[in-house]
Every structure is written in C-alpha cells, then in structure tokens.
Design a protein around this motif. Sequence first.
Motif, PDB file in Angstrom:
ATOM      1  N   ASP A   1       8.546  -0.946 -10.513  1.00 15.62           N
ATOM      2  CA  ASP A   1       7.813  -0.995  -9.241  1.00 15.62           C
ATOM      3  C   ASP A   1       7.985  -2.371  -8.601  1.00 15.62           C
TER       4      ASP A   1
ATOM      5  N   MET B   1      12.691  -5.353  -3.205  1.00 16.05           N
ATOM      6  CA  MET B   1      13.716  -4.758  -2.342  1.00 16.05           C
ATOM      7  C   MET B   1      13.128  -4.383  -0.982  1.00 16.05           C
ATOM      8  N   ASP B   2      11.898  -3.864  -1.010  1.00 18.43           N
ATOM      9  CA  ASP B   2      11.253  -3.488   0.254  1.00 18.43           C
ATOM     10  C   ASP B   2      10.951  -4.728   1.101  1.00 18.43           C
TER      11      ASP B   2
ATOM     12  N   ALA C   1       1.544  -2.142 -11.284  1.00 17.61           N
ATOM     13  CA  ALA C   1       2.970  -2.015 -10.998  1.00 17.61           C
ATOM     14  C   ALA C   1       3.755  -2.395 -12.246  1.00 17.61           C
TER      15      ALA C   1
ATOM     16  N   CYS D   1       0.834  -1.209   0.000  1.00 17.39           N
ATOM     17  CA  CYS D   1       0.000   0.000   0.000  1.00 17.39           C
ATOM     18  C   CYS D   1       0.866   1.255   0.000  1.00 17.39           C
ATOM     19  N   LYS D   2       1.903   1.223   0.839  1.00 20.50           N
ATOM     20  CA  LYS D   2       2.782   2.406   0.917  1.00 20.50           C
ATOM     21  C   LYS D   2       3.446   2.660  -0.421  1.00 20.50           C
ATOM     22  N   GLN D   3       3.930   1.610  -1.050  1.00 19.05           N
ATOM     23  CA  GLN D   3       4.683   1.828  -2.282  1.00 19.05           C
ATOM     24  C   GLN D   3       3.784   2.154  -3.461  1.00 19.05           C
ATOM     25  N   MET D   4       2.658   1.486  -3.546  1.00 21.20           N
ATOM     26  CA  MET D   4       1.818   1.651  -4.728  1.00 21.20           C
ATOM     27  C   MET D   4       0.681   2.657  -4.516  1.00 21.20           C
ATOM     28  N   GLY D   5       0.630   3.274  -3.349  1.00 20.28           N
ATOM     29  CA  GLY D   5      -0.436   4.233  -3.081  1.00 20.28           C
ATOM     30  C   GLY D   5      -1.804   3.578  -3.114  1.00 20.28           C
ATOM     31  N   ALA D   6      -1.856   2.286  -2.710  1.00 23.16           N
ATOM     32  CA  ALA D   6      -3.137   1.562  -2.759  1.00 23.16           C
ATOM     33  C   ALA D   6      -3.847   1.627  -1.409  1.00 23.16           C
TER      34      ALA D   6
ATOM     35  N   LEU E   1      -2.620  -3.689  -9.487  1.00 24.33           N
ATOM     36  CA  LEU E   1      -1.997  -2.480  -8.930  1.00 24.33           C
ATOM     37  C   LEU E   1      -1.248  -1.657  -9.972  1.00 24.33           C
TER      38      LEU E   1
ATOM     39  N   VAL F   1      10.459  -4.541  -8.989  1.00 25.09           N
ATOM     40  CA  VAL F   1      11.815  -4.685  -8.422  1.00 25.09           C
ATOM     41  C   VAL F   1      11.876  -3.979  -7.064  1.00 25.09           C
ATOM     42  N   GLU F   2      11.288  -2.801  -7.019  1.00 28.02           N
ATOM     43  CA  GLU F   2      11.337  -2.033  -5.767  1.00 28.02           C
ATOM     44  C   GLU F   2      10.553  -2.736  -4.655  1.00 28.02           C
TER      45      GLU F   2
END
Lengths: 420, 83
Positions: B41, B47-48, B37, B15-20, B35, B43-44
């Motif tokens: 996105d 990493m997260d 992505a 949610c944080k990364q994709m603004g979902a 989403l 790959v990121e």
Amino acid sequence: MVITGIGTVTNIGPDAASTWESMREGRSGISQIESAEFDRYEYTWRVTIAGQVKGWDPCEQGGFDRRDVRRFDRCTMLGLSAAAQAVEDSGIDFSKEIPDRCGVIVGSGIGGIGTIEEMLKVLIERGPDRISPHTVPRLMVNATAGNVSIRYGLRGPSSAHATACASSGHAFGDAMNYLRKGEADVMVVGGCEAAVTPLCIGAFSTMRALSARNDEPERASRPFDKGRDGFVLAEGAGFFVIETLEHAKARGAKIYGELMGYGNSSDAAHITAPDEQGRGAISSMNKAMADGGVNLADIDYINAHGTSTAIGDEAEVAAVLSVFGDHARKSADGKLLMSSTKSMHGHALGASGAVEMLACINAVRMGVIPPTINLDDPDDGFDIDLVAHEARERPVRYAMNNTFGFGGHNVTLIVGRYTD
Amino acid sequence: MTESEIEAKVIDIVCKQMGADGAEVSRNTRFDEDLKADSLDQVELMMDFEDAFNTSISDEDAEQIKTVGNAVEFISKNNGSSG
C-alpha cells in the motif's frame, strides 16, 4: 462429511437463494457484454455475449471498500463474497474453532486475468514503474484461498486448484480428503472465476469454443441441443462450508446434505478435446461411486458438465450411457435424470463445479431437479431424459456432479440426502 | 500550489487509496499504524503522489515518508507542481 453452509454469486442471482430460484424457474443469465474494457477496443467481436454478474458492484453489493478494490481481483471479490455467505449460512464462529483444524481449498481456472490485462496495459502505456505493487497478490490463482484463510483465521490445510473447468471439483475432493484423513474438522471450499475479459473472450472465440449466437443471448447456451454452437463464458463463485458429521452435530449445525464420493481421472489424450468415447469421464464416475459406496441404480440425478459444445456434450452422453446402461436410457424407461444448469448460467470455468454443487444439494434436499433450458431438439442418440425446459419434482437419493477440464482432467462428486 | 492545497490533495489521495474517512486523516496520520497500510500500500501511495504532483520519490526518500505530514513536506520542498 456434510455440507452445512452454502453461498453463491452468479449471473442468475447474487446469493444462493436467488440463484436456486432462477435455476428452478429456468431463467437465463446470459446477456450482451457490458464492459469498459471491451469498449476501449475498436474491434468487431465475433462473440458479444457472456454470463456477466451484472448489477453486482464490489463496493455497493459486495461490501468491499475502495482499498479492497485495489488489492483484490474481481475473481477474489466474487469468491470472498460467496465464502462470506457460506460461512454466515453455516452459523460457524471460527473464533471458537481450533484454527489448525480449519482450512480452505479454492478452485479457479484462470485466477486474476482481469488484473493481468489491466497491468499489461499500464506497462505498455506508462512503463514498468507504474505497475501496481498489488499486481502479483491480485493475479495469482491462489489469491482467494489465501484471503479466505486470512479473513477467517484458518490455519489448517489451504491450497488452490487450477485444473481449468475441473478446478472446483478437485478443490472439493481435496477438502473431503482432509476431513476423511482426520486432518481437519471444517473446510471452506469453493470456486471462483472472473474471466469475461477481452483476452479470454477473444481467445476462447478463436478456438471456436464459444457460442456466437449473439442476437439471442438467452438461447445461446443450449447443452445437448442439435443447434448448440459452443459454450457461453460466465463469471461467478460458489462456496461451501463442509465438515465432519461429528463436528456438525456437536455444534448443532443444520445439515444440507452428505458428501459421499469423489473420483478423478485423466483423459491423457488431447489438451482441449475430450476423449470421444469419454473414457476419462467413465473412469471418474465409476471411481466416485466406488469411493462413496453408492450403487449406480441409486444415482437419481446427474448435473452434467454439459457445456453446450458439440463434442463435449456428445462425449459426456456416451460416457453416461456406458456407465449407467438402461438406468440412463430413456428408451428403456431408465429412471436417471440429467440436466445441465449451464444452459441458464453459462460456463463459469473453474467455478462451474461449485456453482453446480448448489443444484445437486438442492436436488437431494428438495426433490427438485433444475432443467436444461433451450433444449428444443435433443441431438441424435442422446437417449437420456435431459429434463428439457422445466424443472422436475422427484425424490433424489444421490446426485452426481460432473466437471471436466481442458488438460483432460475429470472430476465426479456425489452428494446424498442426509437423514438423522 | 500552496502547502495547504498540497495537504488537501495528499489527504484526498490517501483517503481514496486506503478507504479512509477524510475527517479522520490529518498531518499526523501515520500510514502504517493508523491506516494499516502494508508495504505494498505504501509503495502504491508513493506512486500516486508521484503521479498527482508530477514529482519523483526515490526509495530512500520514500523510507522517510511515514505520515501525511512527511508527504506534504517532501512535496512542498521538491516544488511539486499540480499534475
């Protein structure tokens, strides 16, 4: 060619209306730097002031979501925000246009430098595998042009200019040429910059290019004044929708002004210092007038590059006096007015020409010339009416917008009043 | 860390990364179709997950992680400790 949409995000206003209001009122947007990026260094900074766009959070005010913030540098977010204002203001619906006949050209001197600095820190502290995969599309100087084309589905000409402080001047010239050559009907054009970063403040500072008047930020940017000691680094963006007159009329657009001429030249002298006699600037001003078929006596206002550096302002004044002669000479009762709005919003590098285009358009539209604030004591021999302190009301037929960049790049644009 | 704790944390990261919106993200949520992505996105996201669960996801493993559920299963199986 006409201008039909305007958008800006600056340190003197989050949109074009508020930025213009501040220009008219002579308000400064220069203040102490507030940044976590600076706070992490335990150094004493020679320069502690800049023209940050404060109170503008990309999510709160810019309308971006958290995903966008990971994908865009601040430079691009400022640019996209100004572009959205311009598109909305123009009333154009790109879904109804022929995509191949619409394009975008953006100027930025430095691009995503904040991303470069952030990711270099990640590399050093956490290693290469932790660098964000979005790093390259964030930092590249053409990121904003690409993202504007994606957002609006513009499939015509698109490009980015990186000619330091002349970047958005070249962007305008390029966009104008696509319209003139008949290759496009509508162009989104502008500039954006977000270089108030530790590296840039440090680097411009060691060049002795920046004002160190840290205890009086609002008085630090003082173009043409004897007490000037350098420019004030600023961030911001300016975007415009420009189109052929025929196209604007066909869709019933409101018209702000007419794009008349574009001139560009090179000093071919020094990588940062301007030619002392202003030969490059003289050439770009003459070329712009020739291009637009505008007589010099009909130029009523020049928005100077006027950065507030000792040699830059001197060279520009010399160039203007050389080109315009008695029309510019205050002592000869010359009618030309010249001001530097950088006295208020500082120097947004590659975005400066676009932000200052707002001043030029509104000068011809409204007959109001924004002032050069902080001009308490004009330098010796600066024999031009530099509109000190307060805006002046006077009809303006044509306004000239000068931008000169490191590298010796000079661009002059001319806008005129539009009458049916 | 229980599997439901892992799931909650994965959803939070997504949610944080994709603004979902968390209410719309479940185990069945697909990163690409649902989403939007793109490859960067994704790959990121990997990493997260690596950072949050102190684990390592090879490119081959990442190829197989297409949904929130795939991520939760991978992390559970690989003994992800809370990082």
